[in-house]
Design a protein around this motif. Structure first.
Motif, short mmCIF file in Angstrom:
data_model
loop_
_atom_site.label_atom_id
_atom_site.label_comp_id
_atom_site.label_asym_id
_atom_site.label_seq_id
_atom_site.Cartn_x
_atom_site.Cartn_y
_atom_site.Cartn_z
N THR A 89 0.81 -1.23 0.00
CA THR A 89 0.00 0.00 0.00
C THR A 89 0.83 1.27 0.00
OG1 THR A 89 -0.15 -0.04 2.41
CG2 THR A 89 -1.93 -1.12 1.18
N ASN A 90 2.12 1.15 -0.20
CA ASN A 90 2.97 2.34 -0.14
C ASN A 90 3.09 3.00 -1.52
OD1 ASN A 90 4.49 0.17 -1.04
ND2 ASN A 90 6.39 0.91 -0.16
N TRP A 91 1.99 3.58 -1.97
CA TRP A 91 1.97 4.29 -3.25
C TRP A 91 1.93 5.78 -2.99
CZ3 TRP A 91 -0.72 8.08 -5.66
CH2 TRP A 91 -0.36 8.31 -6.99
N PRO A 92 2.73 6.54 -3.77
CA PRO A 92 3.81 6.07 -4.63
C PRO A 92 5.03 5.70 -3.78
CG PRO A 92 3.66 8.47 -4.76
CD PRO A 92 2.54 8.00 -3.88
N ARG A 93 5.72 4.68 -4.23
CA ARG A 93 6.86 4.19 -3.46
C ARG A 93 7.99 5.21 -3.43
NH1 ARG A 93 7.43 -2.26 -4.36
NH2 ARG A 93 5.26 -2.66 -3.86
#
Length: 126
Positions: free
Chosen positions: A85-89
């Motif tokens: 769920t780490n968008w944007p990385r």
């Protein structure tokens, strides 16, 4: 869709497309009921929705920053339980956290929350 909301939403949707992120189904209108605010719904694949809006008399950069925050929350909810769920990385810390939005004057950028490094302008990922 109100033109100001469409303009503020486009750079964020461009970032989603460039990074392979999920794209919401955007349905204009219906929310909120205020002549000074333009709104739309971002629909999730499970049928639930999240509202996104811009205050019409605010600066464009503020509108983009707000929309980017809302869309980022939408992405986290859409990916929850199925993908990271780490968008944007964050390119410096891809397994730790996503980038966050920072506005400075007319610039709206994705920045590393750990060290404050500006990575790219919103709308210019990829």
């Amino acid at each position: 869709m109100h033109p100001q909301l469409a303009l503020a939403l486009e750079p964020v949707l461009r970032d989603l497309r460039a990074t392979g992120g999920p794209l919401p189904r955007v349905v204009p209108g219906g929310w909120p009921e205020d002549d000074d605010v333009a709104g739309a719904m971002l629909w999730h694949s499970d049928g639930s929705g999240s509202g996104v809006s811009v205050v019409l008399d605010r600066p464009f950069a503020e509108q983009v920053a707000h929309v980017a925050d809302v869309v980022q929350d939408w992405v986290v909810e859409e990916l929850w339980g199925t993908a990271p769920t780490n968008w944007p990385r964050c390119p410096a810390h891809p397994d730790n956290h996503p980038l966050e939005v920072r506005r400075g004057g007319d610039a709206v950028e994705w920045v590393c929350p750990a060290d404050g490094t500006a990575v790219r302008p919103v709308g210019d990922l990829g």
